[in-house]
Design a protein around this motif. Structure first.
Motif, PDB file in Angstrom:
ATOM      1  N   ASP A 431       0.802  -1.219   0.000  1.00  0.00           N
ATOM      2  CA  ASP A 431       0.000   0.000   0.000  1.00  0.00           C
ATOM      3  C   ASP A 431       0.836   1.271   0.000  1.00  0.00           C
ATOM      4  O   ASP A 431       0.325   2.362   0.225  1.00  0.00           O
ATOM      5  N   ARG A 432       2.148   1.182  -0.254  1.00  0.00           N
ATOM      6  CA  ARG A 432       2.983   2.383  -0.177  1.00  0.00           C
ATOM      7  C   ARG A 432       2.550   3.448  -1.175  1.00  0.00           C
ATOM      8  O   ARG A 432       2.542   4.642  -0.857  1.00  0.00           O
ATOM      9  N   LEU A 433       2.177   3.048  -2.400  1.00  0.00           N
ATOM     10  CA  LEU A 433       1.762   4.021  -3.408  1.00  0.00           C
ATOM     11  C   LEU A 433       0.621   4.887  -2.875  1.00  0.00           C
ATOM     12  O   LEU A 433       0.640   6.118  -2.998  1.00  0.00           O
ATOM     13  N   PHE A 434      -0.375   4.237  -2.262  1.00  0.00           N
ATOM     14  CA  PHE A 434      -1.528   4.975  -1.745  1.00  0.00           C
ATOM     15  C   PHE A 434      -1.130   5.836  -0.546  1.00  0.00           C
ATOM     16  O   PHE A 434      -1.663   6.929  -0.350  1.00  0.00           O
ATOM     17  N   HIS A 435      -0.154   5.359   0.229  1.00  0.00           N
ATOM     18  CA  HIS A 435       0.273   6.135   1.391  1.00  0.00           C
ATOM     19  C   HIS A 435       1.095   7.362   1.000  1.00  0.00           C
ATOM     20  O   HIS A 435       1.137   8.345   1.751  1.00  0.00           O
ATOM     21  N   ILE A 436       1.740   7.325  -0.166  1.00  0.00           N
ATOM     22  CA  ILE A 436       2.406   8.533  -0.666  1.00  0.00           C
ATOM     23  C   ILE A 436       1.371   9.624  -0.897  1.00  0.00           C
ATOM     24  O   ILE A 436       1.546  10.779  -0.492  1.00  0.00           O
ATOM     25  N   LYS A 437       0.272   9.236  -1.520  1.00  0.00           N
ATOM     26  CA  LYS A 437      -0.827  10.198  -1.755  1.00  0.00           C
ATOM     27  C   LYS A 437      -1.391  10.681  -0.415  1.00  0.00           C
ATOM     28  O   LYS A 437      -1.655  11.878  -0.224  1.00  0.00           O
ATOM     29  N   LYS A 451      13.013  11.823   0.737  1.00  0.00           N
ATOM     30  CA  LYS A 451      14.123  11.345   1.563  1.00  0.00           C
ATOM     31  C   LYS A 451      13.880   9.944   2.116  1.00  0.00           C
ATOM     32  O   LYS A 451      14.804   9.133   2.209  1.00  0.00           O
ATOM     33  N   VAL A 452      12.616   9.650   2.493  1.00  0.00           N
ATOM     34  CA  VAL A 452      12.371   8.320   3.080  1.00  0.00           C
ATOM     35  C   VAL A 452      12.093   7.258   2.018  1.00  0.00           C
ATOM     36  O   VAL A 452      12.358   6.079   2.239  1.00  0.00           O
ATOM     37  N   THR A 453      11.589   7.666   0.845  1.00  0.00           N
ATOM     38  CA  THR A 453      11.266   6.666  -0.196  1.00  0.00           C
ATOM     39  C   THR A 453      12.371   6.536  -1.235  1.00  0.00           C
ATOM     40  O   THR A 453      12.491   5.490  -1.884  1.00  0.00           O
ATOM     41  N   LEU A 454      13.158   7.621  -1.418  1.00  0.00           N
ATOM     42  CA  LEU A 454      14.197   7.701  -2.457  1.00  0.00           C
ATOM     43  C   LEU A 454      13.607   7.586  -3.861  1.00  0.00           C
ATOM     44  O   LEU A 454      14.309   7.269  -4.824  1.00  0.00           O
ATOM     45  N   ILE A 455      12.301   7.844  -3.985  1.00  0.00           N
ATOM     46  CA  ILE A 455      11.629   7.862  -5.287  1.00  0.00           C
ATOM     47  C   ILE A 455      11.932   9.190  -5.972  1.00  0.00           C
ATOM     48  O   ILE A 455      11.949  10.249  -5.327  1.00  0.00           O
ATOM     49  N   ASP A 456      12.133   9.151  -7.271  1.00  0.00           N
ATOM     50  CA  ASP A 456      12.490  10.349  -8.019  1.00  0.00           C
ATOM     51  C   ASP A 456      11.461  11.463  -7.816  1.00  0.00           C
ATOM     52  O   ASP A 456      10.257  11.230  -7.787  1.00  0.00           O
ATOM     53  N   LYS A 457      11.966  12.685  -7.693  1.00  0.00           N
ATOM     54  CA  LYS A 457      11.135  13.859  -7.417  1.00  0.00           C
ATOM     55  C   LYS A 457      10.037  14.041  -8.467  1.00  0.00           C
ATOM     56  O   LYS A 457       8.911  14.439  -8.152  1.00  0.00           O
ATOM     57  N   TRP A 458      10.345  13.719  -9.723  1.00  0.00           N
ATOM     58  CA  TRP A 458       9.357  13.926 -10.790  1.00  0.00           C
ATOM     59  C   TRP A 458       8.113  13.080 -10.567  1.00  0.00           C
ATOM     60  O   TRP A 458       6.987  13.561 -10.717  1.00  0.00           O
ATOM     61  N   PHE A 459       8.289  11.809 -10.177  1.00  0.00           N
ATOM     62  CA  PHE A 459       7.136  10.948  -9.911  1.00  0.00           C
ATOM     63  C   PHE A 459       6.313  11.492  -8.747  1.00  0.00           C
ATOM     64  O   PHE A 459       5.077  11.498  -8.790  1.00  0.00           O
ATOM     65  N   LEU A 460       6.994  11.946  -7.709  1.00  0.00           N
ATOM     66  CA  LEU A 460       6.276  12.469  -6.540  1.00  0.00           C
ATOM     67  C   LEU A 460       5.508  13.739  -6.899  1.00  0.00           C
ATOM     68  O   LEU A 460       4.391  13.958  -6.405  1.00  0.00           O
ATOM     69  N   GLN A 461       6.069  14.565  -7.757  1.00  0.00           N
ATOM     70  CA  GLN A 461       5.365  15.778  -8.177  1.00  0.00           C
ATOM     71  C   GLN A 461       4.067  15.444  -8.908  1.00  0.00           C
ATOM     72  O   GLN A 461       3.059  16.146  -8.763  1.00  0.00           O
ATOM     73  N   GLN A 462       4.092  14.353  -9.684  1.00  0.00           N
ATOM     74  CA  GLN A 462       2.886  13.945 -10.411  1.00  0.00           C
ATOM     75  C   GLN A 462       1.765  13.579  -9.438  1.00  0.00           C
ATOM     76  O   GLN A 462       0.591  13.921  -9.644  1.00  0.00           O
ATOM     77  N   ILE A 463       2.120  12.857  -8.377  1.00  0.00           N
ATOM     78  CA  ILE A 463       1.112  12.459  -7.384  1.00  0.00           C
ATOM     79  C   ILE A 463       0.647  13.671  -6.587  1.00  0.00           C
ATOM     80  O   ILE A 463      -0.541  13.820  -6.286  1.00  0.00           O
ATOM     81  N   GLN A 464       1.580  14.564  -6.270  1.00  0.00           N
ATOM     82  CA  GLN A 464       1.224  15.774  -5.527  1.00  0.00           C
ATOM     83  C   GLN A 464       0.222  16.622  -6.321  1.00  0.00           C
ATOM     84  O   GLN A 464      -0.683  17.240  -5.738  1.00  0.00           O
ATOM     85  N   GLU A 465       0.357  16.632  -7.645  1.00  0.00           N
ATOM     86  CA  GLU A 465      -0.564  17.411  -8.473  1.00  0.00           C
ATOM     87  C   GLU A 465      -2.004  16.922  -8.321  1.00  0.00           C
ATOM     88  O   GLU A 465      -2.953  17.716  -8.378  1.00  0.00           O
TER      89      GLU A 465
END
Length: 938
Positions: A431-437, A451-465
């Motif tokens: 469930d990590r994907l859903f917990h990022i959201k 910092k805790v996931t080490l996932i690329d910033k671009w992917f995280l920005q997409q979810i943040q949008e």
């Protein structure tokens, strides 16, 4: 050069039963290869022990050997047939290992059989960890610091030299079996022992762990002229540290610089050319330092891989089909492009869309398991989605998972415990994907999540949008959402149901009607491999929200087959087998056969299997708009397991014809309480039961019917949520948990028939006549799920009286439920009395097994009956089984060593194999019969 004309007969080695780490993507590859070779006039034989797959069906190969994958079986085939060559690159690690063993025994040379597609030296160079490492050093490819270990002592010395954190990689295994990351010294000895035991050669690579680096995969093809092309570049959303099979993956790569991509291409081609005599498909995995873009090679597989199926569906380029032609001598420029029909296969696909793969886990089946993801693969299946953007495809993938999510969040299932969320981000699970959201919704900064996931910033920005869009949406009411913003929401993948939930006071149907009034509707784009540079002829589509529609509706009568979605325990490849035969039968009956499915691993989503393929979620909104676009004669829901059946009520409510058994009768069988009432009316014995909607009601029912009781919900597959309880305390816990996980469901409480035998029947009915396909006797007793039981066809110890009752009740129920098509019934037998446990008017897990055992195309027959094209009396059915067939379940408990392995009413097996015995004196049968006697005497 043209094909090698000396090869007239080829043996393809399959991958055996489905296990975690080696699933139906290899059956897809083997099926595609067999059909491709048959096109060339080559006689194709297949060895595989899996009865659930289309690969072991006569529509695929000239000769199918349902035998154990052993050297003895290989010898048997080679003594019966004149085989010129063996193709071992389509059956995963199982096929490669068997090919090597047969070579070591001298079997291939003894029978003058050539190994094609790869040679033993190439396998050794890539599978032997030390040889691979040394080869990379020799050709100047970067690798992580590592040392080989063949003993416990060598492993400890390597760890001391390299330092922690480390990764342990066993040789000759698949799915990361036996491997793992070791973060500290105290964990090392256990991990090293596990790795050495998992390797068939007792060898592991102890390697520096590059945790947090990016991970990429390249799918390549190479021909005999040393031409190499890159079919697909796949980027892992998750960084190094999570097995690629458990990672969300994206194609094409989203965050890769052009310079780094060109370096990676060059290195992949160099690696492929260095491994030796090899013509076919290859998978290469790299890790990239996100700060410096330093590249290191992780591994190379000289065969089709788990990702080859995904890459084939992502690009429309049939990797296994082309690889098999390369194996018999063709070069890439001599093979036709299967999509355009006007260009050659010597080209690299170009995508004007984005593919997202999300794994599907079944941790609920492995209670007590360590659910943290790592180097050892744990997912049981996957979904693929296609969109014009990453975020649209990601939302569609979440809608495809069948975990009761409406997309990526926005559905009332958010986690609001910040401590739990942050722990999940640092220790990834399903469930990590859903917990990022969820973290973004709670205001956690993007940099903190990175910092805790080490996932690329671009992917995280997409979810943040998505979170920003949701906040903006809440400013409006349904009737004043600007059209432009509404279009933006749909292009970002928001389902109508998500929008309804966010608005709070409207229904999904309200949202649907509102956007229709604004002329916002789904259009369908073609997957053409060349970004529309050349005309394409393959009807393979995905949906998005734009202006131009590329799916032209024909004037033919048409039928839609709903697929079974992602593989999981309880609903596996056997339902895809049924869907494939449904498509074939519909075409034979004169219909345009249309497929809707989202599983990239399967044959049903091969672009040339249906007349038209919609690679879409089996999710109401998507299904509805495809139906509105195509206007079929009806929809077949009977072949796709519970996934398709869940659509039946919506189809019925909207006046869409269901082909086969009606919704009302399917619902009657699914509703446990109503079905028991029907049994009572028909004077068919059944266990005492009651229905409850609360724990209080459940306690009352249980005390009336008497303990022990079987507790189960309605409308589930694979025994989900079922349990046997023996007292009030356990019952209360079980019911509360069920109603929490399946809100709105009713709980059926049956008196459990202790020490009863279990059996089952499968039948076909055309509304007038009923044909019983097969009766099976289970070795395990009632209380152990049928999918986890050994089953013998036909029954071997049931009396004529019991068999007569089973046949009588099968016919009675088929007629009472007005079945058009298939019916599976589960029985319990005690003291010569037969009780009906449940009936399922749909394709079952066992129909493919029976079809293979008796050599009768039962799904084909059932589909034509459903369509009204034939009556049962039109078919001459001859069973060819001499002796008995045994269905043996296969488990993947090795992935979860600490899990409770006790079998019960909830299914846990991941696959099955078939075994034929001539008579009851067979040693295997005596072993099973002893096991049954032991069960019943307890």
């Amino acid at each position: 050069m043209p094909k090698n004309t000396s090869i007239r007969s080829i043996l393809i080695i399959g991958s055996g039963p489905i296990i975690i780490g080696q699933a139906c993507e290899f059956d897809y590859a083997g099926s595609q290869a067999a059909l491709s070779l048959k096109e060339e006039g080559i006689e194709v034989s297949i060895i595989n022990s899996n009865p659930a797959t289309i690969m072991t069906d006569k529509v695929i190969a000239d000769h199918v050997y349902l035998l154990p994958l052993t050297c003895e079986s290989i010898e048997q085939i080679l003594s019966e047939r004149q085989i010129d060559a063996v193709l071992p690159t389509m059956g995963g690690q199982t096929a490669l290992n068997l090919c090597i063993e047969a070579d070591e025994r001298g079997i291939w040379s003894k029978h003058n059989v050539d190994i094609i597609g790869v040679d033993i030296a190439a396998i050794e160079k890539t599978e032997n960890r030390e040889e691979f490492r040394q080869l990379m050093v020799d050709i100047g490819i970067g690798v992580a610091t590592s040392k080989i270990a063949n003993s416990f002592l060598e492993g400890k010395e390597a760890a001391q030299e390299i330092g922690f954190p480390l990764v342990i990689r066993p040789s000759y295994t698949l799915g990361g079996t036996g491997g793992g990351f070791v973060h500290k010294k105290e964990e090392f000895e256990t991990a090293l022992s596990r790795g050495l035991q998992a390797s068939p050669t007792h060898e592991v690579l102890v390697e520096q762990a590059v945790l947090g680096w990016k991970e990429f995969e390249l799918e390549l093809l190479r021909d005999n002229n040393d031409n190499v092309i890159i079919i697909c570049t796949i980027e892992n959303f998750d960084p190094m540290g999570i097995h690629t099979g458990d990672s969300i993956t994206v194609a094409p790569a989203m965050t890769l610089s052009d310079r780094c991509y060109q370096d990676m291409r060059d290195q992949a081609i160099k690696m492929m050319r260095a491994i030796g005599n090899f013509a076919g498909g290859c998978n290469v995995q790299f890790s990239v330092n996100p700060e410096t873009e330093e590249i290191i090679a992780i591994e190379i597989n000289p065969r089709v891989s788990r990702s080859s199926a995904l890459a084939s569906k992502a690009t429309g380029y049939p990797i296994a089909k082309i690889a098999s032609k390369l194996a018999i001598g063709y070069n890439l420029d001599e093979i036709e492009n299967q999509i355009t029909k006007t260009t050659s296969a010597y080209f690299e696909p170009s995508l004007d869309y984005v593919i997202v793969k999300v794994p599907r886990w079944n941790f609920d089946k492995f209670k007590g398991a360590n659910t943290e993801l790592g180097l050892q693969m744990k997912s049981v299946g996957e979904v693929m989605a296609i969109g014009r953007t990453f975020i649209e495809a990601l939302q569609k993938a979440c809608q495809s998972l069948e975990t009761n999510r409406l997309g990526l969040g926005a559905d009332g299932k958010q986690n609001r415990n910040l401590e739990e969320i942050m722990h999940s981000l640092e220790h990834p699970s399903s469930d990590r994907l859903f917990h990022i959201k969820d973290a973004f919704e709670m205001g956690v900064p993007l940099e903190s999540i990175r910092k805790v996931t080490l996932i690329d910033k671009w992917f995280l920005q997409q979810i943040q949008e998505l979170v920003h869009l949701e906040v903006e949406l809440k400013r409006y009411q349904l009737n004043n959402i600007p059209k432009e913003f509404f279009v933006t929401l749909k292009q970002k993948g928001f389902s109508d149901a998500q929008i309804a939930w966010l608005l709070g006071n409207v229904t999904e149907e309200d949202v649907y009607q509102r956007r229709k009034s604004l002329d916002i509707h789904r259009v369908f784009k073609m997957v053409d491999t060349c970004a529309a540079e050349f005309p394409a002829h393959t009807p393979y589509f995905y949906s998005t929200f734009e202006d131009e529609n590329e799916s032209v509706v024909s004037d033919r009568k048409k039928v839609i087959v709903l697929g079974s979605g992602p593989n999981r325990i309880g609903q596996g490849i056997e339902f895809d087998y049924s869907c494939v035969h449904g498509l074939i039968a519909a075409k034979e009956a004169g219909y345009e056969a249309i497929m809707i499915n989202c599983n990239p691993e399967t044959v049903s989503t091969d672009f040339n299997m249906a007349d038209k393929l919609y690679f879409e979620p089996v999710f109401w909104e998507h299904v509805r708009e495809i139906i509105e676009h195509e206007k079929p004669e009806g929809v077949i829901v009977q072949l796709g397991g519970q996934t398709a059946l869940k659509m039946a009520e919506k189809l019925h409510e909207h006046g869409i014809k269901i082909i086969g058994t009606s919704f009302e009768n399917m619902d009657l069988a699914e509703d446990r309480g109503s079905f028991s009432d029907l049994l009572k009316d028909l004077d068919i014995p059944y266990p005492k039961y009651g229905v409850a909607e609360s724990a209080e009601e459940a306690l009352k029912v249980a005390n009336e019917v008497g303990y022990p009781v079987l507790v189960r919900p309605s409308y589930v597959l694979g025994g989900q949520g079922m349990s046997i309880v023996i007292n009030d305390e356990d019952l209360e816990k079980a019911v509360v948990k069920l109603l929490r996980n399946l809100p709105g469901n009713r709980v059926l409480i049956d008196h459990f028939l202790d020490r009863a035998e279990e059996s089952e029947s499968d039948s076909i009915s055309d509304g007038e006549d009923v044909h019983i396909i097969g009766l099976m006797e289970h070795i395990e007793p009632a209380g152990i799920h049928s999918g986890d039981s050994n089953a013998v066809l036909p029954p071997f110890s049931l009396s004529d009286n019991v068999i007569k009752q089973m046949e009588e009740y099968s016919i009675k129920l088929a007629k009472a439920l007005n079945v058009r098509g298939l019916l599976n019934i589960q029985f319990a037998v005690k003291d010569e009395k037969v009780y009906v446990i449940e009936a399922n008017p749909r394709a079952s897990r066992t129909v493919p097994f029976i079809a293979k055992a008796y050599d009768v195309p039962y799904i084909n027959i059932a589909t034509k009956v459903m369509l009204g094209a034939n009556k049962l009396k039109d078919f001459t059915i001859e069973r060819k089984l001499k002796g008995y067939a045994i269905k043996e379940p296969v488990f993947s408990f090795n992935k979860f060593p600490d899990v409770d392995k006790q079998l019960g009413p909830e299914m846990k097996s991941t696959g099955e194999s078939i075994l034929f015995i001539k008579d009851l004196n067979d040693e295997k049968f005596r072993e099973l019969n002893t096991k049954k006697s032991m069960y019943l005497s307890k």
